[in-house]
Design a protein around this motif. Sequence first.
Motif, PDB file in Angstrom:
ATOM      1  N   GLY A  26       0.780  -1.229   0.000  1.00  0.00           N
ATOM      2  CA  GLY A  26       0.000   0.000   0.000  1.00  0.00           C
ATOM      3  C   GLY A  26       0.807   1.272   0.000  1.00  0.00           C
ATOM      4  O   GLY A  26       0.271   2.344   0.289  1.00  0.00           O
ATOM      5  N   THR A  69      -4.795  -1.928   7.326  1.00  0.00           N
ATOM      6  CA  THR A  69      -3.898  -0.788   7.455  1.00  0.00           C
ATOM      7  C   THR A  69      -3.934  -0.320   8.902  1.00  0.00           C
ATOM      8  O   THR A  69      -4.790   0.467   9.304  1.00  0.00           O
ATOM      9  CB  THR A  69      -4.310   0.360   6.510  1.00  0.00           C
ATOM     10  OG1 THR A  69      -4.376  -0.138   5.171  1.00  0.00           O
ATOM     11  CG2 THR A  69      -3.304   1.495   6.564  1.00  0.00           C
ATOM     12  N   THR A 101       2.437  -0.889   5.952  1.00  0.00           N
ATOM     13  CA  THR A 101       1.120  -0.963   5.334  1.00  0.00           C
ATOM     14  C   THR A 101       0.537   0.438   5.273  1.00  0.00           C
ATOM     15  O   THR A 101       0.616   1.208   6.231  1.00  0.00           O
ATOM     16  CB  THR A 101       0.180  -1.919   6.104  1.00  0.00           C
ATOM     17  OG1 THR A 101      -1.115  -1.916   5.497  1.00  0.00           O
ATOM     18  CG2 THR A 101       0.051  -1.540   7.565  1.00  0.00           C
ATOM     19  N   GLY A 102      -0.020   0.802   4.102  1.00  0.00           N
ATOM     20  CA  GLY A 102      -0.504   2.161   3.930  1.00  0.00           C
ATOM     21  C   GLY A 102      -1.809   2.241   3.170  1.00  0.00           C
ATOM     22  O   GLY A 102      -2.211   1.308   2.466  1.00  0.00           O
ATOM     23  N   SER A 103      -2.462   3.356   3.340  1.00  0.00           N
ATOM     24  CA  SER A 103      -3.670   3.683   2.585  1.00  0.00           C
ATOM     25  C   SER A 103      -3.473   5.086   2.040  1.00  0.00           C
ATOM     26  O   SER A 103      -3.693   6.083   2.735  1.00  0.00           O
ATOM     27  CB  SER A 103      -4.911   3.609   3.491  1.00  0.00           C
ATOM     28  OG  SER A 103      -6.074   3.935   2.777  1.00  0.00           O
ATOM     29  N   PHE A 116      -0.241   5.817   6.927  1.00  0.00           N
ATOM     30  CA  PHE A 116       0.592   4.612   6.813  1.00  0.00           C
ATOM     31  C   PHE A 116       1.173   4.252   8.173  1.00  0.00           C
ATOM     32  O   PHE A 116       1.285   5.097   9.070  1.00  0.00           O
ATOM     33  CB  PHE A 116       1.692   4.781   5.753  1.00  0.00           C
ATOM     34  CG  PHE A 116       2.669   5.898   5.992  1.00  0.00           C
ATOM     35  CD1 PHE A 116       3.792   5.721   6.790  1.00  0.00           C
ATOM     36  CD2 PHE A 116       2.482   7.140   5.380  1.00  0.00           C
ATOM     37  CE1 PHE A 116       4.711   6.738   6.986  1.00  0.00           C
ATOM     38  CE2 PHE A 116       3.393   8.169   5.576  1.00  0.00           C
ATOM     39  CZ  PHE A 116       4.508   7.973   6.373  1.00  0.00           C
TER      40      PHE A 116
END
Length: 395
Positions: A26, A69, A101-103, A116
Motif C-alpha cells: 500500500g 492498514t 502498510t498504507g492507505s 501509513f
Amino acid sequence: MTESLIRSVVEAIHSTPTQAVLYFSGGASQALGWLASVPGASNTLLEVIVPYSRMSLIQLLGKAPVQFTSKETAEDMALAAYNRALKLSKPGSPVVGVGFTGSLVTTHPKLGDHRFHLSTRTSNRLWSSSVTLSKGLRSREQEERVSSQVLLKAIADACNVSNSTFFASDLTEHEISTEREQCFDEDQELEQLINGKICFRIYPFSNGKIHQCFTGTQTSSGERKVILSGSFNPLHDGHLKLLEVAMSLCSDGYPCFELSAVNADKPPLTVAQIKDRVKQFEKAGQTVIISNQPYFYKKAELFPGSAFVIGADTAARLINPKYYGGSYENMIETLLRCKITGSTFLVGGRNMDGVFKVLDDFNIPDELKDMFISIPTDKFRMDISSTEIRKSRGL
C-alpha cells in the motif's frame, strides 16, 4: 530531501552488517528502488515481498488482520519478516524485519484518512510508527515518496546508521508520526522463542567468521549449516569431536550446535536452563542455535539445505514408523519432505543397549538412502554420552 542525501543514507545502510527482509503493502515503493539501485544492495536485502492483495497478506501472516492498514498489522508484518530474515541470513549476522502498510491516494476519493504504519523488529527491539498525511496535499507519487523517506529512515535507525538523525523526511509540521518502542533483554527474547513468537536465536560465539575450527583447519562460514542437534546436558568432548569429523566430510558449511527449547515428550526448558547450557558453548567458543523445533522434519524446514549430524540411535528413530503414528507411509512422506529441503543426515556410530551400531546396521528405505551418509568408525568412535556423565556425577 535531495537525491544525494538519500543515496548517502542508502550507502551507509549497505555498509552495515545488518541484513533485512522487507514486507510492505500500500505504499513506500520508492524505498525499494533506492535500496536496490545503490551498489551493495545484496549486502542488505535478503528478500522483499509486496503482499498487495488481501489474500496475499492473509497468507503471509497466517491469519486475517483485524484491520489491514494498522499499527498492529505493520508489527505483525515486521515480526514475520524478522523470522524470515533469521532463516535466510548467515549465522550470527544481525537482522531486521520491516513491515509497512498504507492507505494512500488512489483512483477514487477516500472517506478515511490517508495514512501509513511501519514497524521494524530486531533481536532486542520492536519499533513502530503511524503517520496521518494531510489529505489533498499531495499526489499519489508524492505520498509514495514521503512514506518511502520515513521507511528508509526507519531501516537506517534499525541498522544503527549514525547519521540517520540528520535524515529528515518531507512531512509537514502537522504530520507528526506517533511512535512506539519496546526493547527486549535476553530473557524476554528467550521467552518469546519458547512461546513460538520467534523461531530461533543464534549465539555466534565463533563470531560467524572464517575461523579455526577444532583442529586448526580453516572452514568456510558459508550459508549452508552443518548442525549437531542435542540436549547437551552436558556438552562433552564427544559432541565436539563428532562435529569436527562431520566438518571434515563437508566441503563447505558453517558448523553449529542446535538446542531445542521445546521437547516433544517433556516440558520446555526454562530460560535459566537454556542460559546455563548456552554458557557451555561460550566456554568452548562454538556457535549454538536455540530453536523451538523438537522434530527433525521441522528443523529441516527451519534450516533448509543443512547437514544434520546425528548418532545411529537417532537415525534408528527417524526411520521407525512407531514415531509416525505407526505408519510406514507417513514416515516416508515426512522424510521425503526433509529431502526436498536439501537436508542430509551425517550418521555417527553409537552404543545402543550395549552394542555399537553404525548406519549400515539399519535398513534405510531406497528412496531415502541418499539422505543418509555414514561417518566412518575410523574417523569417529566415542562411546561417551551425556546420560553416563550425569550418572557419574550423581545427577
